[in-house]
Design a protein around this motif. Structure first.
Motif, PDB file in Angstrom:
ATOM      1  N   SER A  19      -2.824   7.252   7.967  1.00  0.00           N
ATOM      2  CA  SER A  19      -3.725   6.512   7.133  1.00  0.00           C
ATOM      3  C   SER A  19      -3.947   5.285   7.451  1.00  0.00           C
ATOM      4  O   SER A  19      -2.882   4.658   8.124  1.00  0.00           O
ATOM      5  N   GLN A  20      -4.777   4.461   7.403  1.00  0.00           N
ATOM      6  CA  GLN A  20      -5.279   3.018   7.701  1.00  0.00           C
ATOM      7  C   GLN A  20      -5.990   2.546   6.683  1.00  0.00           C
ATOM      8  O   GLN A  20      -6.953   3.178   5.902  1.00  0.00           O
ATOM      9  N   ALA A  21      -5.736   1.257   6.231  1.00  0.00           N
ATOM     10  CA  ALA A  21      -6.750   0.493   5.431  1.00  0.00           C
ATOM     11  C   ALA A  21      -6.815  -1.023   5.498  1.00  0.00           C
ATOM     12  O   ALA A  21      -5.915  -1.557   6.300  1.00  0.00           O
ATOM     13  N   TRP A  76       0.845  -1.340   0.071  1.00  0.00           N
ATOM     14  CA  TRP A  76      -0.049  -0.028   0.119  1.00  0.00           C
ATOM     15  C   TRP A  76       0.843   1.357   0.001  1.00  0.00           C
ATOM     16  O   TRP A  76       0.468   2.200  -0.714  1.00  0.00           O
ATOM     17  N   VAL A  78      -7.729  -3.018  -1.782  1.00  0.00           N
ATOM     18  CA  VAL A  78      -7.987  -2.011  -0.754  1.00  0.00           C
ATOM     19  C   VAL A  78      -9.556  -1.944  -0.675  1.00  0.00           C
ATOM     20  O   VAL A  78     -10.120  -1.483  -1.571  1.00  0.00           O
ATOM     21  N   LEU A  81     -14.542   4.840   1.701  1.00  0.00           N
ATOM     22  CA  LEU A  81     -13.416   5.392   2.060  1.00  0.00           C
ATOM     23  C   LEU A  81     -13.737   6.545   2.574  1.00  0.00           C
ATOM     24  O   LEU A  81     -14.846   7.143   2.684  1.00  0.00           O
ATOM     25  N   TYR A 126      -7.696  -0.899  -5.922  1.00  0.00           N
ATOM     26  CA  TYR A 126      -8.792  -0.561  -5.144  1.00  0.00           C
ATOM     27  C   TYR A 126     -10.130  -1.503  -5.228  1.00  0.00           C
ATOM     28  O   TYR A 126     -10.317  -1.507  -6.499  1.00  0.00           O
ATOM     29  N   GLU A 132     -10.503   2.386   3.471  1.00  0.00           N
ATOM     30  CA  GLU A 132      -9.443   3.159   3.568  1.00  0.00           C
ATOM     31  C   GLU A 132      -9.859   4.389   4.457  1.00  0.00           C
ATOM     32  O   GLU A 132     -11.140   5.083   4.324  1.00  0.00           O
ATOM     33  N   ALA A 192     -10.812   7.615  -4.540  1.00  0.00           N
ATOM     34  CA  ALA A 192      -9.644   7.557  -3.851  1.00  0.00           C
ATOM     35  C   ALA A 192      -8.747   8.628  -4.731  1.00  0.00           C
ATOM     36  O   ALA A 192      -7.951   9.276  -4.226  1.00  0.00           O
ATOM     37  N   SER A 221      -8.113   8.185   5.629  1.00  0.00           N
ATOM     38  CA  SER A 221      -6.618   9.089   5.499  1.00  0.00           C
ATOM     39  C   SER A 221      -7.255  10.401   6.004  1.00  0.00           C
ATOM     40  O   SER A 221      -8.126  11.043   5.349  1.00  0.00           O
TER      41      SER A 221
END
Length: 331
Positions: free
Chosen positions: A288-290, A186, A297, A211, A205, A300, A225, A302
């Protein structure tokens, strides 16, 4: 089912931090045991040095939302080879804007926003905290124009143990993470995208990816995204984008996850959501995390501190000590 999941390294200190600092304002024995006396909190808006400065940094939003509720949505942690623990958490803060101060006169409106946190633990105490609050989501919920709010914040006096985030803030450089393939893949995607490879979102993605972005924005799919990251690059086309820490994991009963800390450092020399180019120097701290699924993905989060960026743009060359941020820009 909770009994089947083993708590990971660093989780104890992270939970103590969340509960003592952001949920209950309990700065007593548990907080002191979990947090080093010389801890540094690297916020999206300022840097707070020492346990007292870190503790009091949480009070502003508590006054603004006396009934606020803090939920930890997710947490991932890892023990490094040097025995330090690193961890990342995602919080959801909600409440009624019933108090004055940081968000202006009380409106009685309900607000909800994300806070993302990264910590480093050494000898069972937290020594460093990186914390980003989605200020943009709050300003949007209260119908506050970000530029005007930034102007209002540029006005009192910062204590000596608080330094405003600007181009003079220490460059910490890249730090150790773990060897998670999810985090590395990522991270590589975002770095390549910010170098112009925005088509990668279509390839990596999930078509239905959920998101969650700065400003309280929720959207779906690769095109959304692409729009978020492209806008950020458009606003700061010559700024350096760097991933500073990568952390990932495969926990029981959870989808594969990754957490990143990133930074943009450079000039506001492009068009986008921050208006006409000003040439002002800015530093943006992002977290950020996913989560990942079979089609890439699938979720997400962010965020960066929109208010902090506006303050840097409105002030320009911001010189380190600025009013209001100690008591006004807090989580």
């Amino acid at each position: 089912m909770k009994d089947l999941v083993t708590e990971q390294s660093g989780d104890v200190q992270m939970r103590a931090l969340i509960d003592g600092l952001w949920r209950s304002a309990n700065f007593g024995a548990v907080f002191e045991k979990a947090v080093h006396r010389d801890v540094v909190l690297h916020g999206g808006e300022a840097e707070y040095k020492g346990r007292l400065a870190v503790a009091t940094s949480a009070l502003g939003p508590m006054v603004a939302c006396p009934d606020r509720h803090v939920i930890c949505e997710d947490m991932v942690s890892h023990k490094l080879a040097d025995a330090r623990d690193i961890g990342a958490a995602r919080l959801r803060v909600s409440g009624r804007h019933a108090g004055g101060g940081v968000w202006g006169a009380p409106t009685g409106r309900d607000i909800s926003y994300s806070v993302m946190v990264e910590t480093t633990v050494s000898d069972d105490r937290i020594t460093d905290i990186w914390r980003v609050r989605d200020t943009g989501a709050v300003l949007s919920a209260l119908d506050i124009v970000p530029e005007k709010w930034a102007d209002d914040m540029l006005g009192a006096t910062l204590p000596d143990d608080v330094v405003f985030t600007d181009a003079a803030v220490t460059d910490h450089g890249a730090e150790a993470g773990n060897n998670s393939d999810w985090a590395h893949v990522w991270s590589d995607l975002l770095e390549r995208a910010m170098e112009g490879g925005f088509q990668l979102f279509d390839q990596q993605y999930d078509p239905g990816a959920a998101l969650h972005y700065a400003g309280g924005v929720t959207a779906h799919g690769p095109k959304s995204a692409q729009a978020f990251w492209l806008n950020l690059r458009s606003c700061f086309p010559s700024a350096e984008f760097r991933i500073l820490r990568k952390l990932g994991g495969d926990a029981p009963l959870a989808a594969p996850r990754a957490a990143l800390r990133w930074e943009m450092r450079g000039r506001h020399d492009g068009w986008g959501s921050f208006g006409a180019p000003t040439g002002k120097e800015v530093v943006i701290l992002g977290l950020s995390q996913a989560e990942f699924g079979p089609d890439g993905v699938r979720r997400e989060w962010s965020i960066f501190d929109v208010g902090s960026v506006w303050m840097q743009i409105r002030k320009g060359g911001i010189s380190s000590r600025l009013a209001g941020t100690a008591g006004a820009l807090k989580t």
